[in-house]
Write a protein that holds these residues in place. Structure first.
Motif, PDB file in Angstrom:
ATOM      1  N   ARG A  42       0.829  -1.208   0.000  1.00  0.00           N
ATOM      2  CA  ARG A  42       0.000   0.000   0.000  1.00  0.00           C
ATOM      3  C   ARG A  42       0.865   1.260   0.000  1.00  0.00           C
ATOM      4  O   ARG A  42       0.509   2.265  -0.627  1.00  0.00           O
ATOM      5  N   SER A  46       0.737   4.042  -2.900  1.00  0.00           N
ATOM      6  CA  SER A  46       0.589   5.462  -2.580  1.00  0.00           C
ATOM      7  C   SER A  46       1.646   6.297  -3.292  1.00  0.00           C
ATOM      8  O   SER A  46       1.370   7.392  -3.805  1.00  0.00           O
ATOM      9  N   GLU A  76      -5.770   4.537  -1.293  1.00  0.00           N
ATOM     10  CA  GLU A  76      -4.681   5.403  -1.749  1.00  0.00           C
ATOM     11  C   GLU A  76      -4.877   5.845  -3.204  1.00  0.00           C
ATOM     12  O   GLU A  76      -4.539   6.971  -3.569  1.00  0.00           O
ATOM     13  N   SER A 196       5.696   8.464   1.899  1.00  0.00           N
ATOM     14  CA  SER A 196       5.618   7.093   1.381  1.00  0.00           C
ATOM     15  C   SER A 196       6.944   6.540   0.872  1.00  0.00           C
ATOM     16  O   SER A 196       6.966   5.459   0.293  1.00  0.00           O
TER      17      SER A 196
END
Length: 218
Positions: A42, A46, A76, A196
């Motif tokens: 994830r 992102s 996201e 991120s």
């Protein structure tokens, strides 16, 4: 004899020369993904979604059996593209859906960048199909996942043997920026990396907080 010039290589990506296709980032697909931890996946999603938003990359978003089986696209992605249409398919191979072909042709770019679940089915299918039709294909390997590490690695090897160019999520972001003097996107790229970009993002946060440092002298 070769001559060096201050210009980028032809195989490097830039924001306007490719279409990003994000495929089947859905809960049911993620539940069985074991080649990468869901949290890490994830984070990488992102990163690439944010990069596409920052650089206004032509992006196609697609799901499979969203209402009946696989569930909604990752949050996201929805947050990065709040007004975008999601093409929901029945075909495992995205490239076999006529609506995808229509969108790719309407965008009109000869380079395709892919990321999604699972690597061995939902990425191999469109990657090999696009290559066969004359497109250049890149796959963001760490933003893909499969039911096992073996499945992911064999899928990546098969695609690379066919001519796919592999890359990573952070590489994708930094390849689009490529020069810290590009002030228009500098702040957005750094902020995205802080959020991120893993250890790299922590380093940026530390440098800025502790001694006001930044990439490229910013």
């Amino acid at each position: 004899m070769a001559t060096a010039t201050a210009s980028p290589g032809k195989t490097l990506l830039n924001p306007g020369d490719h279409t990003l296709i994000l495929i089947d980032f859905q809960p049911q697909m993620a539940f069985a993904t074991h080649s990468i931890h869901a949290n890490q996946l994830r984070t990488h999603v992102s990163l690439i979604s944010g990069a596409a938003r920052v650089f206004n990359v032509s992006t196609i978003l697609t799901t499979v059996a969203e209402k009946s089986f696989s569930g909604p696209m990752f949050t996201e992605i929805k947050e990065a593209f709040p007004e975008s249409e999601f093409i929901d398919r029945t075909s495992m191979n995205t490239w076999e859906d006529p609506r995808i072909a229509e969108r790719v042709n309407a965008i009109g770019k000869s380079r395709i960048v892919l990321a999604g679940l699972w690597t061995s089915v939902c990425i191999v299918g469109p990657a090999l199909s696009a290559l066969d039709q004359g497109f250049e294909v890149y796959v963001i390997a760490d933003a893909c996942g499969d039911v096992s590490t073996e499945a992911h690695e064999r899928a990546m090897a098969r695609m690379i043997q066919a001519g796919v160019r592999p890359m990573t999520s952070l590489q994708y972001l930094l390849e689009l920026q490529r020069d810290w003097a590009r002030s228009k996107t500098y702040d957005a790229v750094v902020n995205l990396a802080k959020e991120s970009g893993g250890a790299y993002g922590l380093g940026l946060l530390y440098a800025k907080t502790m001694f006001g440092g930044g990439e490229g002298g910013h």
